[in-house]
Design a protein around this motif. Structure first.
Motif, PDB file in Angstrom:
ATOM      1  N   MET A  37      -3.920   0.958  -0.302  1.00  0.00           N
ATOM      2  CA  MET A  37      -3.593   2.235   0.331  1.00  0.00           C
ATOM      3  C   MET A  37      -3.021   3.233  -0.670  1.00  0.00           C
ATOM      4  SD  MET A  37      -4.457   1.947   3.446  1.00  0.00           S
ATOM      5  CE  MET A  37      -3.652   3.376   4.190  1.00  0.00           C
ATOM      6  N   HIS A  38      -2.618   2.736  -1.815  1.00  0.00           N
ATOM      7  CA  HIS A  38      -1.985   3.623  -2.780  1.00  0.00           C
ATOM      8  C   HIS A  38      -3.009   4.195  -3.753  1.00  0.00           C
ATOM      9  CE1 HIS A  38       1.199   5.332  -5.189  1.00  0.00           C
ATOM     10  NE2 HIS A  38       0.764   4.703  -6.263  1.00  0.00           N
ATOM     11  N   CYS A  39      -3.798   3.322  -4.382  1.00  0.00           N
ATOM     12  CA  CYS A  39      -4.717   3.814  -5.410  1.00  0.00           C
ATOM     13  C   CYS A  39      -6.160   3.866  -4.908  1.00  0.00           C
ATOM     14  CB  CYS A  39      -4.622   2.943  -6.667  1.00  0.00           C
ATOM     15  SG  CYS A  39      -5.254   1.276  -6.446  1.00  0.00           S
ATOM     16  N   GLY A  40      -6.429   3.260  -3.758  1.00  0.00           N
ATOM     17  CA  GLY A  40      -7.768   3.333  -3.192  1.00  0.00           C
ATOM     18  C   GLY A  40      -8.748   2.329  -3.766  1.00  0.00           C
ATOM     19  N   ASP A  41      -8.322   1.566  -4.752  1.00  0.00           N
ATOM     20  CA  ASP A  41      -9.198   0.546  -5.326  1.00  0.00           C
ATOM     21  C   ASP A  41      -9.210  -0.702  -4.464  1.00  0.00           C
ATOM     22  OD1 ASP A  41     -10.037   1.986  -7.443  1.00  0.00           O
ATOM     23  OD2 ASP A  41      -8.775   0.995  -8.944  1.00  0.00           O
ATOM     24  N   ARG A  42     -10.279  -1.458  -4.627  1.00  0.00           N
ATOM     25  CA  ARG A  42     -10.382  -2.730  -3.932  1.00  0.00           C
ATOM     26  C   ARG A  42      -9.275  -3.685  -4.382  1.00  0.00           C
ATOM     27  NH1 ARG A  42     -15.141  -4.831  -1.872  1.00  0.00           N
ATOM     28  NH2 ARG A  42     -15.564  -2.682  -1.317  1.00  0.00           N
ATOM     29  N   VAL A  43      -8.681  -4.362  -3.430  1.00  0.00           N
ATOM     30  CA  VAL A  43      -7.726  -5.427  -3.757  1.00  0.00           C
ATOM     31  C   VAL A  43      -8.549  -6.682  -3.993  1.00  0.00           C
ATOM     32  CG1 VAL A  43      -5.758  -6.774  -2.916  1.00  0.00           C
ATOM     33  CG2 VAL A  43      -5.938  -4.354  -2.342  1.00  0.00           C
ATOM     34  N   LYS A  44      -8.788  -6.948  -5.256  1.00  0.00           N
ATOM     35  CA  LYS A  44      -9.841  -7.883  -5.629  1.00  0.00           C
ATOM     36  C   LYS A  44      -9.276  -9.191  -6.161  1.00  0.00           C
ATOM     37  CE  LYS A  44     -12.396  -6.213  -8.779  1.00  0.00           C
ATOM     38  NZ  LYS A  44     -13.282  -5.393  -9.602  1.00  0.00           N
ATOM     39  N   PHE A  45      -9.846 -10.271  -5.660  1.00  0.00           N
ATOM     40  CA  PHE A  45      -9.486 -11.595  -6.164  1.00  0.00           C
ATOM     41  C   PHE A  45     -10.052 -11.785  -7.560  1.00  0.00           C
ATOM     42  CE2 PHE A  45     -10.781 -16.031  -6.786  1.00  0.00           C
ATOM     43  CZ  PHE A  45      -9.551 -16.654  -6.674  1.00  0.00           C
ATOM     44  N   GLN A  46      -9.218 -12.287  -8.460  1.00  0.00           N
ATOM     45  CA  GLN A  46      -9.712 -12.648  -9.784  1.00  0.00           C
ATOM     46  C   GLN A  46      -9.236 -14.049 -10.103  1.00  0.00           C
ATOM     47  OE1 GLN A  46      -9.496  -9.531 -12.888  1.00  0.00           O
ATOM     48  NE2 GLN A  46      -8.679  -8.214 -11.295  1.00  0.00           N
ATOM     49  N   ALA A  47     -10.223 -14.916 -10.320  1.00  0.00           N
ATOM     50  CA  ALA A  47      -9.949 -16.346 -10.375  1.00  0.00           C
ATOM     51  C   ALA A  47      -8.821 -16.713 -11.339  1.00  0.00           C
ATOM     52  CB  ALA A  47     -11.215 -17.098 -10.740  1.00  0.00           C
ATOM     53  N   VAL A  67      -2.668  -2.948   9.793  1.00  0.00           N
ATOM     54  CA  VAL A  67      -2.221  -3.582   8.561  1.00  0.00           C
ATOM     55  C   VAL A  67      -2.643  -2.725   7.381  1.00  0.00           C
ATOM     56  CG1 VAL A  67      -2.507  -5.624   7.082  1.00  0.00           C
ATOM     57  CG2 VAL A  67      -2.356  -5.889   9.538  1.00  0.00           C
ATOM     58  N   GLU A  68      -1.777  -2.611   6.422  1.00  0.00           N
ATOM     59  CA  GLU A  68      -2.141  -1.921   5.189  1.00  0.00           C
ATOM     60  C   GLU A  68      -1.954  -2.868   4.014  1.00  0.00           C
ATOM     61  OE1 GLU A  68       0.037   1.745   4.881  1.00  0.00           O
ATOM     62  OE2 GLU A  68      -0.982   2.610   6.605  1.00  0.00           O
ATOM     63  N   HIS A  69      -2.849  -2.727   3.047  1.00  0.00           N
ATOM     64  CA  HIS A  69      -2.789  -3.587   1.866  1.00  0.00           C
ATOM     65  C   HIS A  69      -2.492  -2.744   0.632  1.00  0.00           C
ATOM     66  CE1 HIS A  69      -4.758  -7.161   3.779  1.00  0.00           C
ATOM     67  NE2 HIS A  69      -5.101  -6.214   4.630  1.00  0.00           N
ATOM     68  N   PHE A  70      -1.736  -3.325  -0.269  1.00  0.00           N
ATOM     69  CA  PHE A  70      -1.434  -2.686  -1.539  1.00  0.00           C
ATOM     70  C   PHE A  70      -1.562  -3.731  -2.642  1.00  0.00           C
ATOM     71  CE2 PHE A  70       0.787   1.250  -0.175  1.00  0.00           C
ATOM     72  CZ  PHE A  70       1.033   0.969   1.156  1.00  0.00           C
ATOM     73  N   HIS A  71      -1.938  -3.292  -3.831  1.00  0.00           N
ATOM     74  CA  HIS A  71      -1.664  -4.127  -4.985  1.00  0.00           C
ATOM     75  C   HIS A  71      -0.148  -4.237  -5.103  1.00  0.00           C
ATOM     76  CE1 HIS A  71      -5.599  -2.178  -6.179  1.00  0.00           C
ATOM     77  NE2 HIS A  71      -5.890  -3.458  -6.256  1.00  0.00           N
TER      78      HIS A  71
END
Ligand SMILES: [Zn+2]
Length: 87
Positions: A37-47, A67-71
């Motif tokens: 919600m802050h930067c608009g980028d995908r909250v992405k899983f990185q192994a 619900v809101e998600h943030f890095h």
């Protein structure tokens, strides 16, 4: 470090009567398809990086709204709009 109480029960003698927006910290899981919600980028899983996200349950007028998600970093950058995240 604060000692952790190792009880499995979630029943705390809490007097929390009204639901309010709050934040929790979680590891980002594979297949996550949400946007920060802050930067608009995908909250992405990185192994190889066990990155964390902050998930906020937003309550409006005492009722769960969305619900809101943030890095995790972005949440700090946004000045923790929904309070300090819990684990
Ligand atoms: Zn972000």
């Amino acid at each position: 470090m604060a000692p952790k109480s190792a009880t499995k029960s979630k029943a705390k003698p809490s007097s929390r009567k009204s639901w309010k927006s709050r934040a929790v910290t979680r590891l980002i899981e594979p297949g996550s398809a949400v946007e920060c919600m802050h930067c608009g980028d995908r909250v992405k899983f990185q192994a190889r990086l066990r990155l964390q996200q902050v998930i906020c349950n937003i309550y409006t007028k005492g009722r769960w709204d969305h619900v809101e998600h943030f890095h995790a970093e972005c949440y700090d950058e946004a000045d923790q709009p929904f309070g300090e995240p819990e684990d």
